[in-house]
Enzyme design. Structure first.
Site, PDB file in Angstrom:
ATOM      1  N   HIS A 126      31.609  30.101  41.499  1.00  0.00           N
ATOM      2  CA  HIS A 126      32.446  29.939  40.299  1.00  0.00           C
ATOM      3  C   HIS A 126      33.138  28.575  40.262  1.00  0.00           C
ATOM      4  O   HIS A 126      34.130  28.399  39.556  1.00  0.00           O
ATOM      5  CB  HIS A 126      33.483  31.072  40.206  1.00  0.00           C
ATOM      6  CG  HIS A 126      32.878  32.406  39.879  1.00  0.00           C
ATOM      7  ND1 HIS A 126      33.549  33.592  40.046  1.00  0.00           N
ATOM      8  CD2 HIS A 126      31.646  32.727  39.381  1.00  0.00           C
ATOM      9  CE1 HIS A 126      32.747  34.600  39.663  1.00  0.00           C
ATOM     10  NE2 HIS A 126      31.593  34.102  39.268  1.00  0.00           N
ATOM     11  N   GLY A 193      37.188  41.574  49.643  1.00  0.00           N
ATOM     12  CA  GLY A 193      38.265  41.371  48.680  1.00  0.00           C
ATOM     13  C   GLY A 193      37.840  40.971  47.285  1.00  0.00           C
ATOM     14  O   GLY A 193      38.305  39.958  46.761  1.00  0.00           O
ATOM     15  N   LEU A 226      41.320  45.964  50.253  1.00  0.00           N
ATOM     16  CA  LEU A 226      42.464  46.884  50.189  1.00  0.00           C
ATOM     17  C   LEU A 226      42.117  48.232  49.596  1.00  0.00           C
ATOM     18  O   LEU A 226      42.673  49.246  49.983  1.00  0.00           O
ATOM     19  CB  LEU A 226      43.567  46.261  49.331  1.00  0.00           C
ATOM     20  CG  LEU A 226      44.581  45.363  50.012  1.00  0.00           C
ATOM     21  CD1 LEU A 226      45.702  45.061  49.032  1.00  0.00           C
ATOM     22  CD2 LEU A 226      45.122  46.032  51.277  1.00  0.00           C
TER      23      LEU A 226
HETATM   24  C1  BJW Z   1      42.549  42.407  49.096  1.00  0.00           C
HETATM   25  C2  BJW Z   1      43.732  41.891  49.557  1.00  0.00           C
HETATM   26  C3  BJW Z   1      43.775  41.626  50.913  1.00  0.00           C
HETATM   27  C4  BJW Z   1      43.989  42.175  47.492  1.00  0.00           C
HETATM   28  N1  BJW Z   1      42.715  41.858  51.672  1.00  0.00           N
HETATM   29  N2  BJW Z   1      41.509  42.648  49.858  1.00  0.00           N
HETATM   30  C5  BJW Z   1      29.482  43.588  30.076  1.00  0.00           C
HETATM   31  C6  BJW Z   1      28.892  44.177  31.198  1.00  0.00           C
HETATM   32  C7  BJW Z   1      28.502  43.414  32.296  1.00  0.00           C
HETATM   33  C8  BJW Z   1      28.708  42.040  32.315  1.00  0.00           C
HETATM   34  C9  BJW Z   1      29.295  41.461  31.207  1.00  0.00           C
HETATM   35  C10 BJW Z   1      29.663  42.220  30.097  1.00  0.00           C
HETATM   36  N3  BJW Z   1      30.217  41.377  29.186  1.00  0.00           N
HETATM   37  C11 BJW Z   1      30.200  40.133  29.678  1.00  0.00           C
HETATM   38  C12 BJW Z   1      29.636  40.168  30.906  1.00  0.00           C
HETATM   39  C13 BJW Z   1      29.444  39.036  31.818  1.00  0.00           C
HETATM   40  C14 BJW Z   1      30.748  38.527  32.392  1.00  0.00           C
HETATM   41  C15 BJW Z   1      31.490  39.678  33.066  1.00  0.00           C
HETATM   42  O1  BJW Z   1      31.234  40.028  34.198  1.00  0.00           O
HETATM   43  N4  BJW Z   1      32.447  40.256  32.384  1.00  0.00           N
HETATM   44  C16 BJW Z   1      33.158  41.417  32.930  1.00  0.00           C
HETATM   45  C17 BJW Z   1      34.625  41.245  32.717  1.00  0.00           C
HETATM   46  C18 BJW Z   1      32.564  42.671  32.344  1.00  0.00           C
HETATM   47  N5  BJW Z   1      30.393  37.513  33.383  1.00  0.00           N
HETATM   48  C19 BJW Z   1      30.192  36.263  33.047  1.00  0.00           C
HETATM   49  O2  BJW Z   1      30.372  35.837  31.926  1.00  0.00           O
HETATM   50  C20 BJW Z   1      29.652  35.372  34.143  1.00  0.00           C
HETATM   51  N6  BJW Z   1      28.498  34.704  33.686  1.00  0.00           N
HETATM   52  C21 BJW Z   1      27.371  35.359  33.359  1.00  0.00           C
HETATM   53  O3  BJW Z   1      27.257  36.567  33.430  1.00  0.00           O
HETATM   54  O4  BJW Z   1      26.369  34.525  32.946  1.00  0.00           O
HETATM   55  C22 BJW Z   1      25.104  35.142  32.580  1.00  0.00           C
HETATM   56  C23 BJW Z   1      24.096  34.955  33.677  1.00  0.00           C
HETATM   57  C24 BJW Z   1      24.381  35.270  34.963  1.00  0.00           C
HETATM   58  C25 BJW Z   1      23.426  35.116  35.960  1.00  0.00           C
HETATM   59  C26 BJW Z   1      22.206  34.619  35.660  1.00  0.00           C
HETATM   60  C27 BJW Z   1      21.917  34.264  34.354  1.00  0.00           C
HETATM   61  C28 BJW Z   1      22.871  34.442  33.356  1.00  0.00           C
HETATM   62  C29 BJW Z   1      30.672  34.320  34.550  1.00  0.00           C
HETATM   63  C30 BJW Z   1      31.844  34.902  35.233  1.00  0.00           C
HETATM   64  C31 BJW Z   1      32.879  33.816  35.531  1.00  0.00           C
HETATM   65  C32 BJW Z   1      34.134  34.359  36.175  1.00  0.00           C
HETATM   66  N7  BJW Z   1      35.118  33.331  36.238  1.00  0.00           N
HETATM   67  C33 BJW Z   1      36.395  33.618  36.901  1.00  0.00           C
HETATM   68  C34 BJW Z   1      37.309  32.391  36.726  1.00  0.00           C
HETATM   69  C35 BJW Z   1      36.807  31.250  37.626  1.00  0.00           C
HETATM   70  C36 BJW Z   1      37.720  30.098  37.669  1.00  0.00           C
HETATM   71  C37 BJW Z   1      39.122  30.447  38.102  1.00  0.00           C
HETATM   72  O5  BJW Z   1      39.369  30.821  39.243  1.00  0.00           O
HETATM   73  O6  BJW Z   1      39.984  30.306  37.239  1.00  0.00           O
HETATM   74  O7  BJW Z   1      36.156  33.890  38.284  1.00  0.00           O
HETATM   75  S1  BJW Z   1      37.168  35.117  36.335  1.00  0.00           S
HETATM   76  C38 BJW Z   1      37.771  35.616  37.898  1.00  0.00           C
HETATM   77  O8  BJW Z   1      37.142  36.858  38.305  1.00  0.00           O
HETATM   78  C39 BJW Z   1      37.303  34.538  38.884  1.00  0.00           C
HETATM   79  C40 BJW Z   1      36.904  35.378  40.056  1.00  0.00           C
HETATM   80  O9  BJW Z   1      36.027  34.657  40.907  1.00  0.00           O
HETATM   81  C41 BJW Z   1      36.288  36.604  39.431  1.00  0.00           C
HETATM   82  C42 BJW Z   1      36.221  37.799  40.333  1.00  0.00           C
HETATM   83  O10 BJW Z   1      37.493  38.231  40.715  1.00  0.00           O
HETATM   84  P1  BJW Z   1      37.718  38.874  42.150  1.00  0.00           P
HETATM   85  O11 BJW Z   1      37.497  37.862  43.199  1.00  0.00           O
HETATM   86  O12 BJW Z   1      36.952  40.127  42.251  1.00  0.00           O
HETATM   87  O13 BJW Z   1      39.307  39.147  42.104  1.00  0.00           O
HETATM   88  P2  BJW Z   1      40.114  40.437  41.614  1.00  0.00           P
HETATM   89  O14 BJW Z   1      41.505  40.001  41.398  1.00  0.00           O
HETATM   90  O15 BJW Z   1      39.437  41.106  40.491  1.00  0.00           O
HETATM   91  O16 BJW Z   1      40.041  41.430  42.849  1.00  0.00           O
HETATM   92  C43 BJW Z   1      40.704  41.163  44.066  1.00  0.00           C
HETATM   93  C44 BJW Z   1      40.436  42.306  45.024  1.00  0.00           C
HETATM   94  O17 BJW Z   1      41.001  41.969  46.288  1.00  0.00           O
HETATM   95  C45 BJW Z   1      41.068  43.639  44.579  1.00  0.00           C
HETATM   96  O18 BJW Z   1      40.091  44.651  44.617  1.00  0.00           O
HETATM   97  C46 BJW Z   1      42.141  43.918  45.658  1.00  0.00           C
HETATM   98  O19 BJW Z   1      42.197  45.290  46.045  1.00  0.00           O
HETATM   99  C47 BJW Z   1      41.642  43.097  46.815  1.00  0.00           C
HETATM  100  N8  BJW Z   1      42.708  42.604  47.692  1.00  0.00           N
HETATM  101  N9  BJW Z   1      44.624  41.773  48.462  1.00  0.00           N
HETATM  102  C48 BJW Z   1      41.597  42.372  51.076  1.00  0.00           C
HETATM  103  N10 BJW Z   1      44.923  41.151  51.476  1.00  0.00           N
END
Ligand code: BJW
Ligand code: ZN
Length: 256
Positions: A126, A193, A226
């Site tokens: 990302h 995470g 978590l």
């Molecule tokens: C702990 C802890 C501790 C806490 N120890 N654990 C409908 C259905 C399916 C998909 C889609 C849909 N509509 C649209 C889509 C696609 C869309 C998508 O997924 N949307 C969903 C919301 C449904 N995705 C996209 O658009 C992506 N692109 C795409 O699909 O292109 C098409 C394609 C793909 C592949 C091939 C060809 C074409 C792009 C996604 C971009 C995401 N960008 C972000 C921002 C990045 C920049 C920034 O940082 O600002 O990325 S959004 C944000 O979410 C960021 C993260 O990397 C990402 C994931 O978040 P993450 O890491 O999971 O964090 P959290 O907060 O959600 O979870 C944290 C976890 O940690 C929790 O579970 C806690 O319990 C745990 N935790 N403390 C261990 N101490």
């Protein structure tokens, strides 16, 4: 029928063994950096509680109001200056020193904490917070720690607008070919995470459920975090707990 995952506190599981030919794919999410003081996205107090995705994390938001988007990322750049890796990042750097390129470390995080922990080969699917790129010309992305609170930054080469080198919703994550090649080759897949809410990363584990590794075996899939992620049903095990407490003893030590 796919068996249900075993879900239990991490301390109840034995360490994971990594055989001398095994390949390991580790996918990290915001949870691994939480104990370093970096905000996650979807937890209580997370970034999406204070900011709307549609305002700061889509290409449309940037086209409409680049100042607001740059303020959001400038604030996070400022915070990134002082954060330090925690024992979970350090454990993954240690694993790389032990098994070298048999580890593929793929992070969804834009922070530089894996590198600060000593990991050398990190795939930032990302993007990276401390890099920018031109929105108009093909000048390659470059290191950029500056904050842009008022003036919008301009490209030195073409005068076009600069943007953070991050992947927003609706954009294709970086290096997907490399990622799928590494997934196809892995024997052990570990997610740390990540809520399992954002695709394609959240779909890697189900890809492995349906596609065996080259030696015919299905990769063992382990979640560490978590709480149960949204895609928990695809894992063999969910080891619950803090990454900083579970990662240092996650991989059996002393093996090649
Ligand atoms: C702990 C802890 C501790 C806490 N120890 N654990 C409908 C259905 C399916 C998909 C889609 C849909 N509509 C649209 C889509 C696609 C869309 C998508 O997924 N949307 C969903 C919301 C449904 N995705 C996209 O658009 C992506 N692109 C795409 O699909 O292109 C098409 C394609 C793909 C592949 C091939 C060809 C074409 C792009 C996604 C971009 C995401 N960008 C972000 C921002 C990045 C920049 C920034 O940082 O600002 O990325 S959004 C944000 O979410 C960021 C993260 O990397 C990402 C994931 O978040 P993450 O890491 O999971 O964090 P959290 O907060 O959600 O979870 C944290 C976890 O940690 C929790 O579970 C806690 O319990 C745990 N935790 N403390 C261990 N101490
Ligand atoms: Zn340019």
């Amino acid at each position: 029928m796919v068996p249900l995952p075993r879900v239990a506190p991490g301390a109840e599981f034995p360490p994971l063994s990594v055989g001398r030919d095994d390949r390991v794919f580790v996918l990290t999410g915001a949870g691994i950096s939480a104990e370093s003081g970096v905000k996650t996205f979807r937890d209580a107090g997370g970034l999406w509680e204070e900011h709307r995705i549609e305002d700061v994390a889509t290409p449309e938001a940037f086209a409409r109001d680049p100042r607001t988007v740059w303020r959001f990322y400038s604030e996070r750049r400022k915070q990134a200056e002082s954060v330090q890796p925690n024992p979970a990042h350090l454990a993954l750097a240690r694993l790389e020193r032990r098994i070298g390129d048999r580890l593929f470390l793929c992070t969804q995080n834009v922070d530089p904490l894996h590198e600060r922990a000593g990991s050398r080969a990190v795939h930032h699917m990302h993007g990276e917070l401390l890099r920018s790129r031109c929105d108009s010309c093909d000048r390659p992305a470059f290191e950029d720690e500056r904050r842009h609170l008022e003036e919008l930054p301009r490209c030195e080469r073409c005068g076009g607008g600069l943007r953070p080198q991050v992947v927003w919703f609706g954009e294709v994550p970086l290096g997907m070919d490399r990622i799928y090649r590494a997934l196809s080759a892995c024997d052990l897949f570990v997610t740390v995470g990540s809520s399992g809410a954002v695709y394609p990363a959240a779909g890697f584990v189900s890809h492995l459920r349906h596609n065996p590794a080259p030696r015919g075996n299905f990769a063992r899939c382990v979640y560490v975090g978590l709480e149960r992620p949204e895609n928990a049903h695809c894992f063999d095990e969910c080891r619950l707990g803090k990454a900083g407490e579970l990662l240092p003893a996650l991989f059996e030590e002393g093996l090649p």
